[in-house]
Design an enzyme around this catalytic site. Structure first.
Site, short mmCIF file in Angstrom:
data_model
loop_
_atom_site.label_atom_id
_atom_site.label_comp_id
_atom_site.label_asym_id
_atom_site.label_seq_id
_atom_site.Cartn_x
_atom_site.Cartn_y
_atom_site.Cartn_z
N ARG A 270 0.83 -1.22 0.00
CA ARG A 270 0.00 0.00 0.00
C ARG A 270 0.86 1.27 0.00
O ARG A 270 0.53 2.25 0.68
CB ARG A 270 -0.96 0.06 1.18
CG ARG A 270 -1.66 -1.24 1.51
CD ARG A 270 -2.54 -1.74 0.41
NE ARG A 270 -3.16 -3.01 0.77
CZ ARG A 270 -3.77 -3.80 -0.11
NH1 ARG A 270 -3.82 -3.48 -1.40
NH2 ARG A 270 -4.32 -4.92 0.27
N ASN B 257 2.81 -6.93 8.29
CA ASN B 257 2.82 -8.33 7.85
C ASN B 257 4.31 -8.70 7.82
O ASN B 257 4.95 -8.73 6.78
CB ASN B 257 2.19 -8.47 6.47
CG ASN B 257 0.69 -8.19 6.52
OD1 ASN B 257 0.05 -8.46 7.53
ND2 ASN B 257 0.15 -7.64 5.46
N GLU C 11 -5.85 -11.43 9.39
CA GLU C 11 -5.57 -11.55 7.96
C GLU C 11 -4.49 -12.59 7.68
O GLU C 11 -3.55 -12.36 6.91
CB GLU C 11 -5.18 -10.19 7.38
CG GLU C 11 -6.31 -9.16 7.49
CD GLU C 11 -6.05 -7.86 6.76
OE1 GLU C 11 -4.89 -7.48 6.60
OE2 GLU C 11 -7.04 -7.22 6.36
N ARG D 14 -18.15 -7.61 10.73
CA ARG D 14 -16.73 -7.32 10.96
C ARG D 14 -16.54 -6.10 11.86
O ARG D 14 -15.56 -6.02 12.60
CB ARG D 14 -16.05 -7.09 9.61
CG ARG D 14 -14.65 -6.59 9.71
CD ARG D 14 -14.00 -6.62 8.35
NE ARG D 14 -12.79 -5.84 8.34
CZ ARG D 14 -12.05 -5.65 7.26
NH1 ARG D 14 -12.41 -6.20 6.12
NH2 ARG D 14 -10.94 -4.93 7.30
N ASP E 221 -11.85 -0.50 8.11
CA ASP E 221 -10.48 -0.47 7.59
C ASP E 221 -10.27 0.75 6.70
O ASP E 221 -10.19 0.61 5.48
CB ASP E 221 -10.23 -1.77 6.79
CG ASP E 221 -8.77 -1.93 6.40
OD1 ASP E 221 -7.94 -1.16 6.88
OD2 ASP E 221 -8.47 -2.84 5.60
N GLU F 65 -4.52 4.34 0.70
CA GLU F 65 -4.93 3.03 0.19
C GLU F 65 -6.33 3.05 -0.43
O GLU F 65 -6.51 2.67 -1.59
CB GLU F 65 -4.88 2.01 1.33
CG GLU F 65 -5.38 0.63 0.91
CD GLU F 65 -5.32 -0.39 2.03
OE1 GLU F 65 -4.80 -0.07 3.11
OE2 GLU F 65 -5.81 -1.52 1.82
N TRP G 97 -14.91 -11.22 3.68
CA TRP G 97 -14.13 -10.08 4.19
C TRP G 97 -14.96 -9.11 5.02
O TRP G 97 -14.41 -8.27 5.74
CB TRP G 97 -13.44 -9.35 3.05
CG TRP G 97 -12.34 -10.17 2.45
CD1 TRP G 97 -12.44 -11.06 1.41
CD2 TRP G 97 -10.98 -10.25 2.90
NE1 TRP G 97 -11.24 -11.65 1.18
CE2 TRP G 97 -10.31 -11.18 2.07
CE3 TRP G 97 -10.26 -9.62 3.92
CZ2 TRP G 97 -8.96 -11.49 2.24
CZ3 TRP G 97 -8.91 -9.92 4.07
CH2 TRP G 97 -8.29 -10.85 3.24
C1 GCV Z 1 -0.56 -4.43 6.09
C2 GCV Z 1 -5.68 -3.63 5.20
C3 GCV Z 1 -4.68 -3.52 4.09
C4 GCV Z 1 -3.53 -4.47 4.26
C5 GCV Z 1 -2.89 -4.18 5.63
C6 GCV Z 1 -3.96 -4.36 6.70
C7 GCV Z 1 -3.41 -4.02 8.07
O1 GCV Z 1 -6.33 -4.84 5.14
O2 GCV Z 1 -5.33 -3.74 2.88
O3 GCV Z 1 -2.61 -4.24 3.24
O4 GCV Z 1 -1.81 -5.04 5.85
O5 GCV Z 1 -5.03 -3.50 6.43
O6 GCV Z 1 -3.66 -2.89 8.48
O7 GCV Z 1 -2.79 -4.83 8.68
#
Ligand code: GCV
Length: 848
Positions: free
Chosen positions: A191, A233, A314, A364, A393, A421, A571
């Site tokens: 992102r 991640n 996730e 969610r 989100d 994003e 989701w």
């Molecule tokens: C880094 C959203 C984004 C993901 C991100 C996630 C998070 O889902 O699309 O890219 O992961 O948030 O904040 O952990």
């Protein structure tokens, strides 16, 4: 205090480099110095301070942040006001800017600054006259405070605020003011839209870290004091012994700017990296492993800030694997960090992304609160729950996360996303501080009496917590302008300013940023500030009004329009639009019960459609399309009107920007113009796609007759095609008419016949620009080629859809009835030179 000749020479060299790099040059401006250009001020602005700013700068203390403060002051005063400012080692008789900690200043120069305190990391800016000499004193509570004070003084000079008799104390609102960078060690950024990582490349820390120092400088100028440099991640290897010296290099470059280094960690690391049989947080070997990792890191980086952890979210592993709680997970890491003064940010972004969408009670939005509320009070004092501002989100409109109000005995930080994003990925201008400010000011009605806005909760005030604050997901890249869009830099600026002082108005932030970044020309300031301040509501109007959330491809690139992408998957970003109505029922009475997670004073506002604010109606309620809003308009008509209004507003941004030609340097003028022009075209794609989708779903026509009625538009499917073949597009609403045409041959043509009366026209060719290749297009009128271009944009998709939809506009084309416009497409590397339509509009209908 004395400095050696050697260090003076080095300092001059450093200053020279700073001046070369950062003095505002009249020529090309890349945007790299951002708001720290120190460009020469126009005389009206300069005159407010020119005579009262001493040209000698005396720093007291030898720490790196204080040295940086001195260098900035010299570079800033020289750049903005001219003259020959210099660093001095003795207090000159004619007066000086004097920068040091309060303690050092009082010791070395008694009488310079009166009695009085400054709060943690704060500063005192004071104009004073001693024995006939006028001084400007920057007294910091700490070394960092000195640096912050220096940047503040320079900001005031830059915006033309008189400092002649300044006597101002200031300090940050909260101790945590950090940014996260979702950088992978291969150099890509999750992102991120401003190029590759400034930290990583090819599986290790980059050799050239010059942009890291520059970034540290930008962060320091805002008072930001911590940064995590790898993706949440996280890749376990960042904690390996071989990485410690590498990340220590980054920490060394950030330290002079008062910025502490942080790493994101993977909770499975004790097993995957440490080769233990388990990563159970209660296992003694795991406890020892985390402790050893922290000890090693602190040996190399004594001021290491701590860790960020995304667990059980996730697909990331977490404590649930062993039936342990998030508190168990956070605390095992917190206890490893505690002896060194480090903190762990444990992300509240925990939800099940395999939820059964058929179950109307699933939601969610409930997840963070359901997961963390029961654990309140179980987290160690150096653990901080990092909570996204809304319960989903980073969508274009969300209510405030109820979790902020639920954790009374747990430290919290709000997570705001600076990188765009879901906000057009820096290809659209969207200034986010107005959205953040709404959340920060939102009163959750918790605690014991008095207002409890989110800013007070996260800073620790409401529940008397020892720490807390603000985290921004920034994701800058190597692109010269950091984000891929000059105007997007204002989001980092706004984040930093609000993290320092969330009581600032967004108008002030936009005004300051514009003046510092583009100069003080009143028309420039007015125009850019207005574009910025209107950009979020505008974006909301064409991408997801009434609380629908961003109607984008949520299972794909999170960029282009795709109204149903959110539906019928696990989701959980559902809007549940069907042929009868739209919206998620989150009421306590009949829905998911999400609204019940708020205190009664808030939930009663949301629980009934009558009380619910219109901009969150469809987030909270499922209503028929004919439901009347507070304005009296039906939901369906509002959806249509809002999309048309949003698209028109972007077009107005472009016209307003055009009015700045010659008032902004040519390079940035052209780059922002290209961005706004593209955004104008994309807003039309969104407008048409969303309004057509809802017209089809609802079966209710637009009262104003615009939807499905596009005067002057000739669909490519209806053109005379040579080689081109008709192709259905998925999702259907992202192409006009019945789809697009693609070229399966070496080259193809589509001939569009004009049937109207003669005149001058703007001709828009709507085509698709995917990222596999660089197809070429040529437009011919009779025998004449009137336009040629290559579709080589960095659009985030391989598919023909709303993301790749692009336009080329030919202005002032003379046409007579029967003329044929021929578009010739030459595919390249899987890019099929696809066309959607040609639209012919009389020049007279063009808005001025
Ligand atoms: C880094 C959203 C984004 C993901 C991100 C996630 C998070 O889902 O699309 O890219 O992961 O948030 O904040 O952990």
């Amino acid at each position: 205090m004395r400095i050696s000749l050697y260090s003076r020479t080095i300092r001059r060299l450093v200053l020279g480099v700073i001046l070369l790099a950062w003095s505002g040059s009249a020529g090309a401006e890349t945007g790299q110095p951002a708001w720290l250009r120190y460009a020469r001020l126009d005389s009206a602005t300069a005159d407010r301070n020119a005579r009262v700013i001493p040209r000698s700068v005396l720093t007291v203390g030898s720490s790196a942040p204080i040295q940086k403060a001195g260098e900035e002051l010299v570079a800033g005063v020289r750049g903005m006001l001219g003259g020959e400012p210099r660093l001095v080692t003795q207090l000159p008789a004619e007066g000086a800017i004097i920068a040091g900690t309060l303690t050092d200043l009082r010791r070395e120069h008694p009488g310079l600054i009166p009695d009085g305190m400054v709060a943690t990391d704060g500063y005192w800016l004071k104009a004073t006259t001693v024995r006939g000499a006028r001084h400007l004193v920057i007294a910091g509570q700490s070394d960092r405070g000195v640096l912050y004070g220096a940047f503040t003084l320079l900001r005031k000079i830059g915006v033309g605020e008189s400092v002649a008799s300044i006597d101002q104390k200031d300090a940050p609102y909260a101790p945590i003011r950090w940014v996260n960078e979702w950088n992978k060690i291969d150099g890509s950024i999750e992102r991120g839209y401003g190029g590759r990582s400034i930290f990583w490349e090819g599986g290790h820390i980059r050799d050239d870290l010059s942009r890291v120092s520059e970034y540290g400088r930008l962060l320091a100028s805002l008072g930001i004091n911590g940064i995590s440099i790898n993706n949440v991640n996280a890749e376990p290897i960042v904690l390996s012994a071989e990485f410690i010296p590498q990340v220590a290099r980054v920490a060394d470059l950030l330290r002079p700017w008062g910025v502490r280094l942080v790493l994101a960690i993977d909770f499975g690391s004790p097993q995957s990296l440490g080769k233990l049989p388990t990563y159970d947080p209660l296992d003694p070997a795991v406890i020892a492993w985390w402790k050893a990792r922290a000890d090693d890191l602190y040996k190399a980086i004594p001021d290491f800030g701590g860790f960020v952890l995304k667990a059980d979210s996730e697909g990331r592993v977490g404590p649930s694997a062993y039936g342990r709680t998030h508190a168990d997970a956070a605390n095992v890491v917190a206890r490893a960090l505690a002896p060194h003064g480090g903190v762990i940010f444990y992300r509240g972004f925990v939800y099940d992304h395999h939820m059964d969408w058929n179950n109307p009670k699933n939601d969610r939005a409930r997840a963070a609160n359901d997961n963390f509320r029961p654990l309140d009070g179980q987290f160690d004092s150096n653990a901080i729950i990092q909570i996204k501002h809304g319960p989903i989100d980073f969508q274009v409109r969300e209510p405030t996360s109820p979790l902020f109000g639920a954790l009374e005995r747990t430290n919290q930080a709000i997570e705001l996303q600076i990188t765009q994003e879901y906000f057009g990925q820096a290809r659209h201008t969207v200034f986010l501080p107005p959205m953040w400010k709404e959340t920060l000011d939102f009163d959750l009605h918790v605690g014991s009496g008095g207002p409890s806005p989110v800013k007070a909760i996260v800073s620790g005030r409401t529940f008397h917590r020892p720490t807390g604050g603000f985290v921004g997901v920034s994701n800058v890249g190597l692109n010269a302008n950091w984000y891929g869009n000059h105007l997007s830099q204002a989001n980092l600026y706004g984040f930093g300013r609000l993290a320092w002082n969330p009581d600032l108005s967004v108008a002030q932030i936009a005004d300051e940023w514009t003046r510092l970044t583009f100069g003080n020309d009143p028309l420039v300031v007015r125009t850019i500030s207005r574009i910025q301040l209107e950009s979020w509501p505008t974006y909301e109007r064409y991408t997801g009004p009434l609380g629908l959330q961003t109607l984008t491809d949520i299972v794909g690139n999170h960029y282009g329009v795709a109204v149903e992408a959110s539906e019928r998957n696990g989701w959980g970003q559902w809007h549940r639009a069907d042929d009868k109505g739209v919206g998620m029922d989150r009421t306590v009475k009949s829905g998911t019960g999400f609204i019940g997670q708020y205190a009664p004073a808030v939930s009663k506002q949301y629980e009934t459609a009558e009380n619910c604010p219109d901009d969150l109606l469809l987030f909270m309620h499922h209503v028929p399309y004919t439901h009347r809003l507070h304005s009296g308009k039906s939901v369906i008509q509002y959806i249509y009107d809002s999309h048309y209004a949003g698209a028109a507003e972007v077009e107005q941004f472009l016209r307003d920007w055009d009015g700045l030609k010659g008032r902004v340097d040519d390079e940035r003028f052209a780059e922002v113009r290209a961005q706004l022009d593209y955004q104008t075209g994309q807003a039309i794609v969104w407008r048409d796609a969303v309004s057509r989708w809802f017209a089809k779903a609802s079966g209710i026509a637009d009262e104003r007759g615009r939807v499905n009625n596009y005067p002057g538009r000739i669909e490519a499917e209806a053109a005379t095609l040579t080689g081109y073949v008709v192709k259905a597009v998925t999702p259907w609403e992202t192409a006009s008419g019945d789809g697009a045409v693609e070229c399966p041959a070496a080259s193809c043509t589509a001939a569009f016949q004009f049937a109207g009366p003669a005149g001058k026209f703007d001709v828009t060719v709507r085509y698709f620009d995917v990222n596999t290749g660089a197809a070429r297009f040529r437009v011919k009128l009779g025998e004449h080629t009137v336009a040629e271009w290559t579709a080589a944009d960095r659009i985030p998709t391989r598919r023909i859809d709303g993301s790749s939809s692009a336009r080329y506009v030919l202005r002032d084309v003379s046409l007579a009835s029967g003329d044929t416009i021929v578009v010739e497409g030459t595919p390249d590397a899987g890019e099929t030179a696809a066309l959607d339509y040609v639209e012919i509009q009389p020049v007279t209908s063009r808005k001025q």
